[in-house]
Motif scaffolding. Structure first.
Motif, PDB file in Angstrom:
ATOM      1  N   SER A  95     -35.506 -21.396 -21.466  1.00 28.67           N
ATOM      2  CA  SER A  95     -35.438 -21.145 -19.797  1.00 28.67           C
ATOM      3  C   SER A  95     -36.102 -22.381 -19.120  1.00 28.67           C
ATOM      4  N   ILE A  96     -35.105 -23.281 -18.607  1.00 26.90           N
ATOM      5  CA  ILE A  96     -33.518 -23.305 -19.053  1.00 26.90           C
ATOM      6  C   ILE A  96     -33.379 -24.521 -19.635  1.00 26.90           C
ATOM      7  N   ILE A  97     -32.284 -24.500 -20.343  1.00 26.02           N
ATOM      8  CA  ILE A  97     -31.526 -25.844 -20.807  1.00 26.02           C
ATOM      9  C   ILE A  97     -30.949 -26.714 -19.873  1.00 26.02           C
ATOM     10  N   ASP A  98     -31.711 -27.560 -19.676  1.00 25.25           N
ATOM     11  CA  ASP A  98     -30.962 -28.389 -18.641  1.00 25.25           C
ATOM     12  C   ASP A  98     -30.044 -29.526 -19.360  1.00 25.25           C
ATOM     13  N   THR A  99     -28.595 -28.937 -19.160  1.00 25.69           N
ATOM     14  CA  THR A  99     -27.518 -29.369 -19.668  1.00 25.69           C
ATOM     15  C   THR A  99     -27.232 -30.991 -19.705  1.00 25.69           C
ATOM     16  N   PRO A 100     -27.471 -31.686 -18.349  1.00 25.45           N
ATOM     17  CA  PRO A 100     -27.315 -32.988 -18.470  1.00 25.45           C
ATOM     18  C   PRO A 100     -28.207 -33.989 -19.161  1.00 25.45           C
ATOM     19  N   PHE A 101     -29.254 -33.501 -20.083  1.00 26.44           N
ATOM     20  CA  PHE A 101     -29.887 -34.092 -20.949  1.00 26.44           C
ATOM     21  C   PHE A 101     -29.186 -34.004 -22.398  1.00 26.44           C
ATOM     22  N   ARG A 102     -27.866 -33.096 -22.557  1.00 23.46           N
ATOM     23  CA  ARG A 102     -27.294 -32.869 -23.756  1.00 23.46           C
ATOM     24  C   ARG A 102     -25.909 -33.072 -23.683  1.00 23.46           C
ATOM     25  N   ARG A 121     -30.115 -13.709 -32.539  1.00 26.27           N
ATOM     26  CA  ARG A 121     -30.960 -13.155 -31.679  1.00 26.27           C
ATOM     27  C   ARG A 121     -31.257 -14.330 -30.496  1.00 26.27           C
ATOM     28  N   LEU A 122     -30.360 -15.218 -30.220  1.00 24.45           N
ATOM     29  CA  LEU A 122     -30.296 -16.219 -29.486  1.00 24.45           C
ATOM     30  C   LEU A 122     -29.956 -15.999 -28.057  1.00 24.45           C
ATOM     31  N   ASN A 123     -30.448 -16.092 -27.080  1.00 20.72           N
ATOM     32  CA  ASN A 123     -30.277 -16.143 -25.626  1.00 20.72           C
ATOM     33  C   ASN A 123     -30.183 -17.558 -25.392  1.00 20.72           C
ATOM     34  N   VAL A 124     -29.106 -17.921 -24.115  1.00 21.54           N
ATOM     35  CA  VAL A 124     -28.764 -19.546 -23.776  1.00 21.54           C
ATOM     36  C   VAL A 124     -29.002 -19.313 -22.235  1.00 21.54           C
ATOM     37  N   GLY A 125     -30.015 -19.966 -21.897  1.00 24.73           N
ATOM     38  CA  GLY A 125     -30.313 -20.237 -20.502  1.00 24.73           C
ATOM     39  C   GLY A 125     -29.805 -21.447 -20.007  1.00 24.73           C
ATOM     40  N   VAL A 126     -28.941 -21.968 -18.971  1.00 31.05           N
ATOM     41  CA  VAL A 126     -28.527 -23.309 -18.699  1.00 31.05           C
ATOM     42  C   VAL A 126     -28.704 -23.495 -17.221  1.00 31.05           C
ATOM     43  N   GLY A 127     -28.924 -24.652 -16.616  1.00 34.31           N
ATOM     44  CA  GLY A 127     -29.344 -25.135 -15.510  1.00 34.31           C
ATOM     45  C   GLY A 127     -28.955 -26.638 -15.374  1.00 34.31           C
ATOM     46  N   SER A 128     -29.221 -27.089 -14.340  1.00 36.21           N
ATOM     47  CA  SER A 128     -28.908 -28.339 -14.026  1.00 36.21           C
ATOM     48  C   SER A 128     -30.004 -29.428 -13.590  1.00 36.21           C
ATOM     49  N   GLY A 129     -31.426 -29.113 -14.056  1.00 40.31           N
ATOM     50  CA  GLY A 129     -32.480 -29.907 -13.792  1.00 40.31           C
ATOM     51  C   GLY A 129     -32.629 -30.458 -12.204  1.00 40.31           C
ATOM     52  N   TRP A 130     -33.742 -31.114 -11.951  1.00 39.04           N
ATOM     53  CA  TRP A 130     -33.996 -31.485 -10.430  1.00 39.04           C
ATOM     54  C   TRP A 130     -34.675 -32.640 -10.360  1.00 39.04           C
ATOM     55  N   MET A 131     -35.051 -33.330 -11.522  1.00 33.97           N
ATOM     56  CA  MET A 131     -36.159 -34.422 -11.316  1.00 33.97           C
ATOM     57  C   MET A 131     -35.333 -35.563 -11.706  1.00 33.97           C
ATOM     58  N   PRO A 132     -34.966 -36.638 -10.658  1.00 33.56           N
ATOM     59  CA  PRO A 132     -34.256 -37.605 -11.285  1.00 33.56           C
ATOM     60  C   PRO A 132     -35.074 -38.644 -12.050  1.00 33.56           C
ATOM     61  N   GLU A 133     -36.544 -38.624 -11.945  1.00 37.30           N
ATOM     62  CA  GLU A 133     -37.139 -39.539 -13.180  1.00 37.30           C
ATOM     63  C   GLU A 133     -37.155 -38.927 -14.400  1.00 37.30           C
ATOM     64  N   GLU A 134     -36.834 -37.573 -14.573  1.00 38.21           N
ATOM     65  CA  GLU A 134     -36.474 -37.227 -15.928  1.00 38.21           C
ATOM     66  C   GLU A 134     -35.233 -37.381 -16.356  1.00 38.21           C
ATOM     67  N   PHE A 135     -34.376 -37.619 -15.580  1.00 34.67           N
ATOM     68  CA  PHE A 135     -32.791 -37.938 -15.882  1.00 34.67           C
ATOM     69  C   PHE A 135     -32.770 -39.443 -16.320  1.00 34.67           C
TER      70      PHE A 135
END
Length: 332
Positions: A95-102, A121-135
């Motif tokens: 919670s959650i997978i930041d998809t832009p990194f993959r 048993r897998l749940n998949v959480g997805v989101g966009s991320g928020w930190m430019p430095e991490e991108f």
């Protein structure tokens, strides 16, 4: 209402043994699921509170992460297959997978494999991320301005690759462009692993994605019972707008909430995301969880704080929450 554990893989110092002990207890206590946190880096300038945006782009929080750049923490994604091997009952996810990194196609195929490793048993959480430095650290700086579109494409690609009615899948978009391919095993779950949309800031954006792609759940952060209303209302309005009979009550409604049981009462006045929502005495936590249940939350993600609370204390708190608090909550 079910319980989930949000593993503290992101803190100044954590060991594999501590994560293992927490996971084993969650399984022993029949928690619904165990989740990890996605963090690629902690920029050094976070230590000086000089990030470009506040934490999660949320009001009331500093321009910093709550963990030092010198911290010794673990990446969340590699922990998911590890959790599959360490458990037999609890569901697992990040919670959650930041998809832009993959890469979307690679991510979809890897998640299908993990679903098999976990016995479905897998749940998949997805989101966009928020930190430019991490991108930037993830070599994805060019995606930051269009990160929300990346999430949409990733969801479409996951659902396409996982479609059990098709042997091949092709996609032609901005972030992925490939001709018809086979990606190996489809997920074990039927029709696919549940997909959860993150919701940190914009209820309408989350609601639109949930309804457009017929997703299965929503995950917020530090939401008060009152604050849940705006998310649930937005989701219901979107379902109604598209003519769907589904409503928020048909989804898993979750929130990641810092949790500690204290001996003395704590000021739990709701004042934004920094509030002590599930920090307090046993009675305070019981009352708050009852309020969450009434508001429509189906599963709080119990989140050990980033610092100052040893894992031994969290292990004891988890037992008390399950054995002493939840029976009162469920009886209400």
């Amino acid at each position: 209402m079910k319980l989930a554990l949000y593993l503290p893989n992101f803190r100044d110092l954590v060991t594999v043994k501590e994560l293992e002990d927490l996971t084993a207890l969650a399984e022993e206590l029949d928690f619904d699921s165990v989740w990890t946190l996605d963090r690629i880096v902690v920029p050094e300038k976070s230590d000086r509170q000089e990030l470009q945006y506040s934490f999660g782009m949320m009001d009331g929080l500093p321009n910093a992460l709550p963990v030092s750049s010198r911290g010794r923490w673990f990446q969340g994604y590699p922990l998911i297959p590890w959790l599959a091997a360490k458990t037999t009952k609890v569901r697992i996810g990040m919670s959650i997978i930041d998809t832009p990194f993959r890469s979307p196609g690679v991510l979809a195929a890897e998640l299908a494999t993990i679903d098999h490793l976990s016995g479905g048993r897998l749940n998949v959480g997805v989101g966009s991320g928020w930190m430019p430095e991490e991108f930037a650290a993830a070599s994805a700086a060019h995606i930051f301005p269009k990160r929300h579109k990346h999430v949409r494409e990733s969801i479409e690609i996951m659902q396409g690759i996982w479609d059990k009615g098709a042997d091949h899948y092709e996609f032609h978009g901005e972030f992925a462009d490939f001709d018809a391919c086979g990606f190996g095993h489809k997920p074990l779950q039927d029709p696919r692993p549940p997909i959860f949309m993150s919701g940190l800031k914009d209820p309408l954006r989350s609601a639109r994605r949930i309804t457009k792609y017929d997703l299965d759940g929503w995950i917020g952060i530090q939401d008060s019972p009152e604050g849940l209303a705006r998310w649930i209302t937005a989701i219901d309005e979107q379902f109604e707008e598209i003519g769907s009979p589904k409503r928020a009550k048909d989804l898993e409604i979750c929130s990641m909430i810092w949790t500690v049981i204290t001996d003395e009462e704590v000021d739990q006045t709701v004042n934004g995301v920094a509030s002590n929502l599930l920090v307090g005495t046993e009675k305070q936590l019981t009352d708050r969880l009852k309020a969450y249940k009434e508001a429509g939350m189906t599963m709080p993600l119990i989140w050990p704080p980033f610092a100052d609370v040893p894992v031994s204390k969290t292990l004891d708190d988890l037992k008390r929450i399950k054995n002493d608090i939840m029976p009162k909550v469920l009886a209400s």
